[in-house]
Each structure stands twice: as structure tokens, then as C-alpha cells.
Design an enzyme around this catalytic site. Sequence first.
Site, PDB file in Angstrom:
ATOM      1  N   GLU A   8      -1.602   3.017  10.975  1.00 19.82           N
ATOM      2  CA  GLU A   8      -1.029   1.834  11.628  1.00 19.82           C
ATOM      3  C   GLU A   8      -0.202   2.263  12.835  1.00 19.82           C
ATOM      4  O   GLU A   8      -0.160   1.575  13.859  1.00 19.82           O
ATOM      5  CB  GLU A   8      -0.169   1.064  10.619  1.00 19.82           C
ATOM      6  CG  GLU A   8      -1.026   0.348   9.588  1.00 19.82           C
ATOM      7  CD  GLU A   8      -0.386   0.211   8.225  1.00 19.82           C
ATOM      8  OE1 GLU A   8       0.452   1.056   7.856  1.00 19.82           O
ATOM      9  OE2 GLU A   8      -0.736  -0.736   7.504  1.00 19.82           O
ATOM     10  N   ARG A  48       3.111  -6.375  -6.956  1.00 17.13           N
ATOM     11  CA  ARG A  48       2.842  -7.795  -6.694  1.00 17.13           C
ATOM     12  C   ARG A  48       1.661  -8.283  -7.540  1.00 17.13           C
ATOM     13  O   ARG A  48       0.726  -7.522  -7.781  1.00 17.13           O
ATOM     14  CB  ARG A  48       2.513  -8.010  -5.218  1.00 17.13           C
ATOM     15  CG  ARG A  48       3.726  -7.906  -4.318  1.00 17.13           C
ATOM     16  CD  ARG A  48       3.334  -7.983  -2.849  1.00 17.13           C
ATOM     17  NE  ARG A  48       3.527  -6.716  -2.184  1.00 17.13           N
ATOM     18  CZ  ARG A  48       3.061  -6.398  -0.967  1.00 17.13           C
ATOM     19  NH1 ARG A  48       2.363  -7.279  -0.287  1.00 17.13           N
ATOM     20  NH2 ARG A  48       3.296  -5.222  -0.438  1.00 17.13           N
ATOM     21  N   ASN A  73       8.466   0.740  11.621  1.00 18.40           N
ATOM     22  CA  ASN A  73       7.859  -0.110  10.593  1.00 18.40           C
ATOM     23  C   ASN A  73       8.910  -0.324   9.513  1.00 18.40           C
ATOM     24  O   ASN A  73       9.095   0.520   8.640  1.00 18.40           O
ATOM     25  CB  ASN A  73       6.614   0.616  10.059  1.00 18.40           C
ATOM     26  CG  ASN A  73       5.937  -0.118   8.917  1.00 18.40           C
ATOM     27  OD1 ASN A  73       6.419  -1.170   8.468  1.00 18.40           O
ATOM     28  ND2 ASN A  73       4.851   0.444   8.437  1.00 18.40           N
ATOM     29  N   HIS A  91      -2.290  -6.724   6.717  1.00 16.87           N
ATOM     30  CA  HIS A  91      -2.821  -5.357   6.883  1.00 16.87           C
ATOM     31  C   HIS A  91      -3.683  -5.234   8.138  1.00 16.87           C
ATOM     32  O   HIS A  91      -4.555  -4.367   8.227  1.00 16.87           O
ATOM     33  CB  HIS A  91      -3.654  -4.904   5.658  1.00 16.87           C
ATOM     34  CG  HIS A  91      -2.815  -4.614   4.447  1.00 16.87           C
ATOM     35  ND1 HIS A  91      -3.156  -5.016   3.183  1.00 16.87           N
ATOM     36  CD2 HIS A  91      -1.646  -3.965   4.325  1.00 16.87           C
ATOM     37  CE1 HIS A  91      -2.237  -4.637   2.326  1.00 16.87           C
ATOM     38  NE2 HIS A  91      -1.293  -3.988   2.997  1.00 16.87           N
ATOM     39  N   ARG A 101       6.036  -2.801  14.042  1.00 11.78           N
ATOM     40  CA  ARG A 101       5.119  -3.503  13.155  1.00 11.78           C
ATOM     41  C   ARG A 101       5.819  -4.779  12.707  1.00 11.78           C
ATOM     42  O   ARG A 101       6.911  -4.725  12.133  1.00 11.78           O
ATOM     43  CB  ARG A 101       4.789  -2.637  11.950  1.00 11.78           C
ATOM     44  CG  ARG A 101       3.842  -3.320  11.000  1.00 11.78           C
ATOM     45  CD  ARG A 101       3.526  -2.449   9.810  1.00 11.78           C
ATOM     46  NE  ARG A 101       2.652  -3.158   8.889  1.00 11.78           N
ATOM     47  CZ  ARG A 101       2.350  -2.723   7.683  1.00 11.78           C
ATOM     48  NH1 ARG A 101       2.848  -1.579   7.263  1.00 11.78           N
ATOM     49  NH2 ARG A 101       1.559  -3.411   6.899  1.00 11.78           N
TER      50      ARG A 101
END
Length: 410
Positions: A377, A239, A10, A179, A91
Amino acid sequence: MTRPVALTLNVGSSSLKFGLFDIEGPPIELGFGIVENIGTALRLKFTCNGTTITRASSERGPADHRSAVSAAFALLHSQVPSAKVVAVGHRVVHGGPAYAAPRIVSDNLLDDLSRFAPFAPLHQPHNIAGIKAAMAEFPDALQVACFDTAFHRNHPKVNDLFALPRAYYERGVRRYGFHGLSYDYVAGELRRIAPQLHAGRVVMAHLGNGASMCAMEGGRSVASTMGFTALDGLPMGTRTGQIDPGIIFYLLREEGMALDEVIELFYSKSGLLGLSDLSHDMRVLEAAGTPEAEEAIDYFVFRIRRELGALAATLGGLDAVVFCGGIGENSRLVRERVCDGMGWIGIGIDPDRNAENATVISPDHSRIQVMVIPTSEELVIARAIKRFREAPNMPEAGGKPLGQAGPDPA
Ligand code: ADP
């Protein structure tokens, strides 16, 4: 003796995470590593067989993504010399409009993923570089790409539109949602723990450094707070989240900012960090107690509550709310404040259960179940690898996102 293992990779904008899995049976995590501070001085951490080692890169000067990947591979070889990597799962932030399931990496796929790079310029090029580095390092290994957008690919079209002239949608300007690997995992866990809720109307909130919410109905994502890029929706560590686009025109035209400065402002200097003037890290903000830190948390909570109401309206009602991600799984304060005063919609939480990060944190007999489900994940990627290994000739052997359909999660 060598041991066949799968690797998950990832590669983010400033950190790289990797997992090592035994995939002979249901995937079992053997080790987990992280390389941080890409762009400055790398810091490495790897945990395997109950032992954690940390290292600082000995390289002089700022280390880029390529050196971070090399450092991760070197760590792997030195710490687990018996591991033979037979498959690598990646990912990938953007799978574009079409990819609704994992894919085996091919030249065509890499071409497609490069075409989507302008949609996610801070992430996609690093993801592709990670795939190429893994192909060079493990040339005989199966390479699988798993997309963060895939879980959201079956939205009703109206939920993916922006009110721009139609041609922009055809050119790819639409709401993708992100996500997805996390939501896929959490949805699979929900199906295992409470199948009746999985079949109902659920809002999942992935609250980490990146943060978003997903409305799911009958096990399928129908709407996401994230849009064209991973900048939309909730405020995040650094963000902005949703913002009036007029601000961008103002900054460019009236304040004379350069485009790259605005991008840097929105992605790296805003959110919790910008509002608190202190940190992007929720733990730091909770402990700080300054008015600015309080206000940053207030805004985070306000936006989550607002989106929760909006997504419940999209679903026409609500059966469960599920928290995940570093903040969602650990911050009892944020969960409490999100749920506080939402009795009108049927949401309430039990303070003791909330303090324990219990799986179900709503009181008994609540109309809406409020839950905490730790996400993984990496495990979603490892499962996709396993499915491809068992059916290598099927282009879509990676299957539908696990939380949506197909066999029960292994
Ligand atoms: P990423 O999106 O980078 O994977 P994580 O999901 O690990 O990030 O989430 C990181 C966030 O979780 C940080 O803001 C961190 O402060 C927060 N967090 C982790 N543990 C706690 C805790 N016990 N209480 C409050 N916030 C926490």
C-alpha cells in the site's frame, strides 16, 4: 547534506505504519516503521539502511494517537537526520462516494473527509488527525490523501446497493469497498506480470488482519465483499465479517447490551479471535491445533470459498485468483484449503509451488491461474505523491488508481 524524501503515513486504530521513500526516480523504499499498541504502551520499530531498531515508549500511562504520531516523527528525525520530508502521503480509509483518485490535501478536502467520519468512526478520525499532525510537523511539504475506497468507485450501481428505501443510498448508505490501495498495487503488478490476465476476470483476495475480496474485470473493480463499513464480508482477525443484522437487534433488545458494547464485540472480539477463543493471529491458530482454532480456520476458509464462487458468478467466469496480505502471501495452508476441491470451477494448485509462495501456484496449463502477489500500500501512496509532484497544479494529478488505467507503474 539533506536528502529530499517522501513519507507515507498509515494511521490505524491501534497501530501506525510509516514509510520513507526516495522519489527522485521511480519510488524506492528507504525505510519502514511501525508504532504498535496505541492506547496502551507504545512499541516502536524502524528499519532503514538494513538496520532495525526497536524502542518502547518511555511515556507513563496509555499513549494516544497523537503521541504515536509524535513518536514516529521523533524516530524519523533521530534515525535519518539527513532526510528532508518534501511530501507526505496519507492512507485515508474513506473517500466517500465521489473521490475515485488521490487528492492534494486542502481545507475543503479535510471538511469532506470529516463528513465521512461517521461512515468509518474507528479509522477516519485517526486518519484526519494524522494529516493534521503531518501538516504541523512538515508545513512546507506537499500533503496527499489516498483513499481505500477509491479503487471501487466505478462499480455498476446495482453492486453498490442495499435493499433499503432509495433515500438511504442518496444519504451515503451504499457499498463502498475497502483495501483499495492494496488492490490497486496488486492489479498494477498483475498488469506488469500478466497483462492478458489483468484484462480478464480476476478475483483478488486481500487476507490480512483485515480481509476482503474484490472482483475485477478489465482492470476495474466491479464488486467487493466489503460493504458500507470494513466490517462486512469475510471474517477477519477480530471482526465478524458478514453477519445477520437480526443478531444486533437481539443483542440490544434481549441481552440488554449497550450499543458501544456491540460495536466492540463486532470489531474487536469476534472473527478468528472470537471463534478460536485464542488469538486473532493466523500463525498462532495454525500452530495451536485445538478444535476451536481448527474451527476458526475452517470458517475463514468456508467464507472465502463461498465468496469466491459468488464473485466468479458476478464476473460470469474466472481467469485468475490472486492472494495477497499477510495470510494470503504466507499461509500455504489457507491457500491450499481454499483451492482444495475447486477443480469443478477450474481452480487447482501445485503443492510445491504453493509451499514456496511462488508467484504462480497453479499447475501448468491450468484454466485459471492462481497467484500470490505481495502487496505494498505504501508504494501506491509514494507513486501518487510522485505524480502530484510532477504535475502539482492538476487537481487530479494523482490520477486513476494505477492498476486501472494510466501510465505503467513506475
Ligand atoms: P494487517 O492487515 O494488519 O496489515 P497483515 O497483512 O500483516 O495484517 O496480516 C497479518 C496476518 O497474516 C496475521 O494473521 C498473521 O498471522 C498472518 N501471517 C503472517 N505470516 C504468516 C505465515 N507465515 N503463515 C500464516 N499466517 C501468516
